[in-house]
Motif scaffolding. Structure first.
Motif, mmCIF file in Angstrom:
data_model
loop_
_atom_site.group_PDB
_atom_site.id
_atom_site.type_symbol
_atom_site.label_atom_id
_atom_site.label_comp_id
_atom_site.label_asym_id
_atom_site.label_seq_id
_atom_site.Cartn_x
_atom_site.Cartn_y
_atom_site.Cartn_z
ATOM 1 N N ASN A 209 13.138 14.897 25.700
ATOM 2 C CA ASN A 209 13.400 13.502 25.341
ATOM 3 C C ASN A 209 13.190 13.229 23.848
ATOM 4 O O ASN A 209 13.295 12.108 23.393
ATOM 5 C CB ASN A 209 12.546 12.549 26.185
ATOM 6 C CG ASN A 209 11.059 12.735 25.966
ATOM 7 O OD1 ASN A 209 10.624 13.528 25.124
ATOM 8 N ND2 ASN A 209 10.263 12.003 26.724
ATOM 9 N N ARG A 210 12.876 14.275 23.089
ATOM 10 C CA ARG A 210 12.740 14.215 21.628
ATOM 11 C C ARG A 210 11.750 13.154 21.150
ATOM 12 O O ARG A 210 11.957 12.508 20.136
ATOM 13 C CB ARG A 210 14.112 13.961 20.967
ATOM 14 C CG ARG A 210 15.163 14.970 21.314
ATOM 15 C CD ARG A 210 14.836 16.297 20.677
ATOM 16 N NE ARG A 210 15.864 17.291 21.015
ATOM 17 C CZ ARG A 210 15.591 18.467 21.537
ATOM 18 N NH1 ARG A 210 14.371 18.825 21.762
ATOM 19 N NH2 ARG A 210 16.552 19.310 21.824
ATOM 20 N N ASP A 211 10.635 13.037 21.895
ATOM 21 C CA ASP A 211 9.601 12.080 21.480
ATOM 22 C C ASP A 211 8.509 12.725 20.638
ATOM 23 O O ASP A 211 7.555 12.072 20.237
ATOM 24 C CB ASP A 211 8.982 11.387 22.694
ATOM 25 C CG ASP A 211 8.217 12.334 23.612
ATOM 26 O OD1 ASP A 211 8.303 13.576 23.417
ATOM 27 O OD2 ASP A 211 7.550 11.843 24.536
ATOM 28 N N SER B 200 5.603 17.234 27.667
ATOM 29 C CA SER B 200 4.813 16.851 28.843
ATOM 30 C C SER B 200 5.005 17.896 29.931
ATOM 31 O O SER B 200 5.925 18.722 29.865
ATOM 32 C CB SER B 200 5.258 15.481 29.352
ATOM 33 O OG SER B 200 6.577 15.564 29.856
ATOM 34 N N LYS B 201 4.161 17.841 30.961
ATOM 35 C CA LYS B 201 4.306 18.768 32.092
ATOM 36 C C LYS B 201 5.670 18.602 32.742
ATOM 37 O O LYS B 201 6.284 19.577 33.183
ATOM 38 C CB LYS B 201 3.207 18.527 33.132
ATOM 39 C CG LYS B 201 1.954 19.297 32.891
ATOM 40 C CD LYS B 201 1.029 19.137 34.094
ATOM 41 C CE LYS B 201 -0.136 20.077 33.978
ATOM 42 N NZ LYS B 201 -1.007 20.011 35.155
ATOM 43 N N ALA B 202 6.142 17.377 32.812
ATOM 44 C CA ALA B 202 7.424 17.100 33.463
ATOM 45 C C ALA B 202 8.579 17.760 32.720
ATOM 46 O O ALA B 202 9.614 18.062 33.324
ATOM 47 C CB ALA B 202 7.649 15.595 33.544
ATOM 48 N N GLU B 203 8.420 17.983 31.421
ATOM 49 C CA GLU B 203 9.484 18.609 30.638
ATOM 50 C C GLU B 203 9.501 20.136 30.771
ATOM 51 O O GLU B 203 10.476 20.769 30.395
ATOM 52 C CB GLU B 203 9.342 18.230 29.160
ATOM 53 C CG GLU B 203 9.654 16.773 28.897
ATOM 54 C CD GLU B 203 9.393 16.362 27.466
ATOM 55 O OE1 GLU B 203 10.325 15.818 26.840
ATOM 56 O OE2 GLU B 203 8.261 16.576 26.974
ATOM 57 N N LEU B 204 8.436 20.706 31.279
ATOM 58 C CA LEU B 204 8.369 22.161 31.422
ATOM 59 C C LEU B 204 9.147 22.612 32.657
ATOM 60 O O LEU B 204 9.053 21.996 33.714
ATOM 61 C CB LEU B 204 6.924 22.627 31.547
ATOM 62 C CG LEU B 204 6.047 22.449 30.309
ATOM 63 C CD1 LEU B 204 4.600 22.841 30.628
ATOM 64 C CD2 LEU B 204 6.573 23.283 29.160
ATOM 65 N N PRO B 205 9.902 23.694 32.503
ATOM 66 C CA PRO B 205 10.611 24.224 33.672
ATOM 67 C C PRO B 205 9.628 24.727 34.732
ATOM 68 O O PRO B 205 8.498 25.094 34.422
ATOM 69 C CB PRO B 205 11.417 25.397 33.113
ATOM 70 C CG PRO B 205 11.349 25.296 31.639
ATOM 71 C CD PRO B 205 10.172 24.457 31.297
ATOM 72 N N ASP C 135 8.007 26.765 17.034
ATOM 73 C CA ASP C 135 8.731 25.521 16.731
ATOM 74 C C ASP C 135 10.020 25.425 17.531
ATOM 75 O O ASP C 135 10.354 24.365 18.061
ATOM 76 C CB ASP C 135 9.039 25.425 15.235
ATOM 77 C CG ASP C 135 7.818 25.033 14.413
ATOM 78 O OD1 ASP C 135 6.852 24.495 14.994
ATOM 79 O OD2 ASP C 135 7.836 25.271 13.188
ATOM 80 N N GLN C 136 10.740 26.526 17.631
ATOM 81 C CA GLN C 136 11.986 26.529 18.404
ATOM 82 C C GLN C 136 11.714 26.271 19.884
ATOM 83 O O GLN C 136 12.433 25.514 20.531
ATOM 84 C CB GLN C 136 12.724 27.853 18.233
ATOM 85 C CG GLN C 136 13.318 28.040 16.860
ATOM 86 C CD GLN C 136 13.897 29.433 16.668
ATOM 87 O OE1 GLN C 136 13.767 30.310 17.520
ATOM 88 N NE2 GLN C 136 14.530 29.645 15.531
ATOM 89 N N ALA C 137 10.661 26.890 20.414
ATOM 90 C CA ALA C 137 10.306 26.685 21.822
ATOM 91 C C ALA C 137 9.912 25.230 22.061
ATOM 92 O O ALA C 137 10.308 24.621 23.062
ATOM 93 C CB ALA C 137 9.169 27.618 22.228
ATOM 94 N N PHE C 138 9.133 24.666 21.141
ATOM 95 C CA PHE C 138 8.716 23.266 21.263
ATOM 96 C C PHE C 138 9.954 22.366 21.288
ATOM 97 O O PHE C 138 10.069 21.486 22.141
ATOM 98 C CB PHE C 138 7.796 22.874 20.102
ATOM 99 C CG PHE C 138 7.245 21.483 20.214
ATOM 100 C CD1 PHE C 138 6.043 21.244 20.859
ATOM 101 C CD2 PHE C 138 7.935 20.405 19.673
ATOM 102 C CE1 PHE C 138 5.540 19.960 20.961
ATOM 103 C CE2 PHE C 138 7.440 19.119 19.774
ATOM 104 C CZ PHE C 138 6.233 18.890 20.418
#
Length: 96
Positions: free
Chosen positions: A53-55, A59-64, A44-47
């Motif tokens: 963007n807290r939606d 998404s892939k774009a949000e992953l480092p 949950d913390q990792a998510f």
């Protein structure tokens, strides 16, 4: 060519067996699994960290870049919408 007796082959295979069952020590990310509650809290913390963007999705774009989830993203995206909800995220993280 000489025939090797079956007993000799069996003996040789028994000598080689310990090499296959050697303890390779603690590999990073492997070994004893943490308690389920702790794992759920960590997931949950990792998510929450990755959902920039807290939606409610990752998404892939949000992953480092080079995140270990990137190569497995498609396997986790069960409904093929291009993003992971909490359940999909937990499922794919459990595979890593």
């Amino acid at each position: 060519m000489k025939n090797i007796p079956a007993s000799a082959l069996l003996f040789l295979s028994l000598l080689a067996a310990p090499a296959f069952v050697q303890d390779h020590g603690s590999h990073a990310g492997h070994g004893a699994q943490p308690a389920a509650k702790k794992a759920d809290a960590n997931t949950d913390q990792a998510f929450d960290r990755l959902d920039r963007n807290r939606d409610g999705f990752v998404s892939k774009a949000e992953l480092p870049e080079r995140h270990p989830l990137l190569p497995h993203f498609g396997m986790g995206d069960k409904n093929r919408d291009g993003k992971l909800d909490r359940k999909e995220f937990a499922s794919v993280m459990a595979m890593l």
